[in-house]
Design a protein around this motif. Structure first.
Motif, short mmCIF file in Angstrom:
data_model
loop_
_atom_site.label_atom_id
_atom_site.label_comp_id
_atom_site.label_asym_id
_atom_site.label_seq_id
_atom_site.Cartn_x
_atom_site.Cartn_y
_atom_site.Cartn_z
N ARG A 94 0.80 -1.22 0.00
CA ARG A 94 0.00 0.00 0.00
C ARG A 94 0.84 1.26 0.00
NH1 ARG A 94 -5.46 -0.30 3.55
NH2 ARG A 94 -6.57 -1.71 2.19
N ASP A 97 2.09 1.98 -3.26
CA ASP A 97 0.98 2.47 -4.10
C ASP A 97 0.75 3.95 -3.87
OD1 ASP A 97 0.60 0.07 -5.25
OD2 ASP A 97 -1.14 -0.50 -4.04
N ASP A 98 0.79 4.34 -2.59
CA ASP A 98 0.56 5.75 -2.28
C ASP A 98 1.65 6.64 -2.89
OD1 ASP A 98 -1.80 5.47 -0.93
OD2 ASP A 98 -0.82 5.10 1.01
N GLU A 101 1.18 6.84 -6.53
CA GLU A 101 0.03 7.67 -6.88
C GLU A 101 0.35 9.16 -6.69
OE1 GLU A 101 -4.29 6.65 -6.50
OE2 GLU A 101 -4.11 8.02 -4.80
#
Lengths: 169, 371
Positions: A94, A97-98, A101
């Motif tokens: 995660r 992913d952050d 992003e």
């Protein structure tokens, strides 16, 4: 101009210059363009200083945002960049992913029309309300909401988010 | 994974964190701001040439209050003298407009009026009307430039561009570009200065200075300078061999919150680029034309004061003059110029004559020169 007003202007720039440059850079994504934008806004403030010095911050911010939006219009949208290759979202943890992003969003932000970006900078960098943003940009609150909504929809598409977002709060 | 808006907020903050550090913001803003003030108000362009040419009703009020406030000093403002009032002719774009002392108007600049956003200007909206030395007529300069500096042989240094990089173009009055020079500007954005004796141009740059003979493409001499204050000023001395650079007052504490003051002038050799000597001075010279022909006096402006006639040897002020710009005439008299009036002074700063300019000049940047 009286020396006391000159000194006041110098002190204002010393105190608020960095903050204004942060806003300008968030809107332009370019150091030279940010510097030019802030200098232009401060020059206009200086030319009216005896009249606006009591509310200089609001005046300069307003000029900053409006100059950016009008300059972009004049340039025929030349500052808009195509984000054809937004970094793929890797199938990682995660946190990764952050980070991915955020990087993708940073690139995608630069592809937005200036007015939409100005709205996002006011909302997310300065934590301005819809009403305050509308006042600074010289438009109706409804326009701010719709601009924010469109911007978020576009960003969501660019970074591959599928969850519907609430456009503005 | 976090909400997209949380990541968006971080992305915006990331962008803001990458902002450059402020550098000379106040000085550059002052320069631009003063220009905006001068150029505010009304439209100008090709049509204005015809408009200016109409007969002008004499403008009866000499706007002495337009001068900058005088600094506390022992110098008596020269306006207390009683100069003779002279009437100037109506402006005719077909011939040089004569001012006092035989000087003429060499350039008029104005921005376009935009009633919906009167404070927003770009270089695209600035227009310059220049005296064509060959034809003796005024015409609008083609091309868009932030400022113009008329020079020898009908050439003009016209410059503009972004803060990060400027372009000075050597153009003719008809707009033909003879040469283009790129450079990074210095704080305060001072004008390039033409040599008083030939076709060399002195350009202030972020590194120091560049000197180039505009008739030779490959001729550029550069050098480094230091300690130039926020209001940096470079100007040629009358001999054309040396140039003066304002120097920060070293006794003043360094602080971003305090506007830097001039304490002296460093004199450099244009041939070697070396420092020759320093002289005490408390204001910045108003350009090359601000030096008296014999080099003994100079017209300076303190950070926020009136134009001051100063003694070069001692730096002592002699008189304060009224106007926004000033230049020496060949006979040693001084002409000051504003957008509403001109005044002629003797070598000691005593007012001799005054004249109102046509009302159409109000709001324009007026540049005077020798015919």
């Amino acid at each position: 101009m009286k020396q006391s007003l000159e000194d006041e202007f110098t002190a204002f720039v010393a105190e608020r210059g960095q903050s204004l440059l942060r806003i300008a850079h968030a809107m332009t994504g370019d150091r030279d363009a940010a510097q030019d934008l802030v200098q232009g806004a401060l020059a206009k403030a200086y030319s009216h200083w005896p009249r606006i010095h009591s509310d200089a911050e609001a005046y300069v911010r307003k000029i900053l945002y409006n100059d950016r939006v009008s300059a972009w219009r004049k340039a025929g949208n030349r500052n808009e960049v195509t984000v054809a290759d937004v970094p793929d979202r890797a199938n990682r943890e995660r946190h990764d992913d952050d980070v991915a992003e955020r990087l993708a969003l940073r690139e995608a932000l630069l592809s937005l029309p200036a007015r939409q970006r100005a709205v996002l900078v006011m909302r997310y960098l300065e934590d301005r309300s819809v009403e305050e943003t509308a006042e600074a940009l010289g438009c109706r609150p409804g326009t701010v909401v719709s601009q924010a909504s469109r911007a978020l929809v576009k960003l969501r598409a660019l970074v591959g988010r599928v969850t519907p977002l609430e456009a503005s709060r | 994974m976090r909400d997209l808006e949380d990541n968006l907020r971080d992305a915006v903050l990331d962008l803001a964190d990458d902002a450059p550090r402020p550098l000379d913001l106040a000085a550059a803003a002052r320069t631009k701001g003063r220009r905006i003030r001068r150029r505010r108000h009304i439209a100008f362009g090709a049509v204005a040439v015809a408009l200016i040419a109409v007969t002008v009703t004499p403008y009866t009020v000499l706007r002495k209050d337009a001068a900058e406030p005088l600094p506390a000093a022992t110098v008596s403002p020269s306006v207390e003298a009683t100069p003779t009032t002279v009437s100037l002719s109506a402006f005719d774009a077909g011939k040089p407009y004569r001012l006092l002392g035989g000087a003429v108007i060499t350039a008029l600049s104005r921005t376009v009026d935009k009633p919906d956003s009167p404070d927003v200007y770009t270089e695209d909206e600035i227009h310059h009307v220049l005296l064509n030395r060959k034809t003796g007529r005024y015409g609008e300069l083609t091309g868009r430039y932030g400022a113009v500096v008329p020079g020898p042989d009908g050439l003009i240094a016209a410059y503009g561009g972004a803060t990060a990089e400027k372009t000075t173009r050597i153009v003719t009055a008809s707009g033909a570009i003879r040469r283009t020079i790129f450079y990074r500007p210095i704080g305060g954005d001072p004008d390039p200065e033409w040599s008083p004796v030939d076709s060399r141009l002195l350009i202030p740059t972020s590194e120091g200075f560049a000197i180039t003979d505009v008739t030779r493409d490959d001729d550029v001499r550069t050098g480094a300078l230091s300690n130039c204050p926020d209001w940096c000023s470079l100007s040629w001395l009358p001999n054309g061999k040396e140039f003066a650079v304002t120097q920060r007052d070293s006794t003043q504490p360094r602080s971003e919150a305090i506007q830097e003051k001039v304490g002296s002038l460093d004199i450099y050799s244009a041939g070697t680029g070396k420092l020759v000597r320093s002289i005490k001075m408390t204001g910045r010279p108003l350009g090359t034309r601000a030096w008296s022909p014999d080099g003994r006096h100079v017209l300076v402006r303190p950070e926020s004061g009136a134009i001051t006639l100063a003694d070069v040897r001692s730096g002592a002020p002699i008189a304060e003059l009224i106007g926004s710009d000033a230049l020496y005439l060949k006979d040693g008299r001084i002409l000051t110029v504003d957008d509403e009036f001109v005044m002629l002074y003797d070598a000691q700063g005593r007012a001799l004559e005054q004249a109102d300019l046509p009302r159409e000049f109000q709001g324009l940047t007026v540049k005077a020169g020798l015919p």
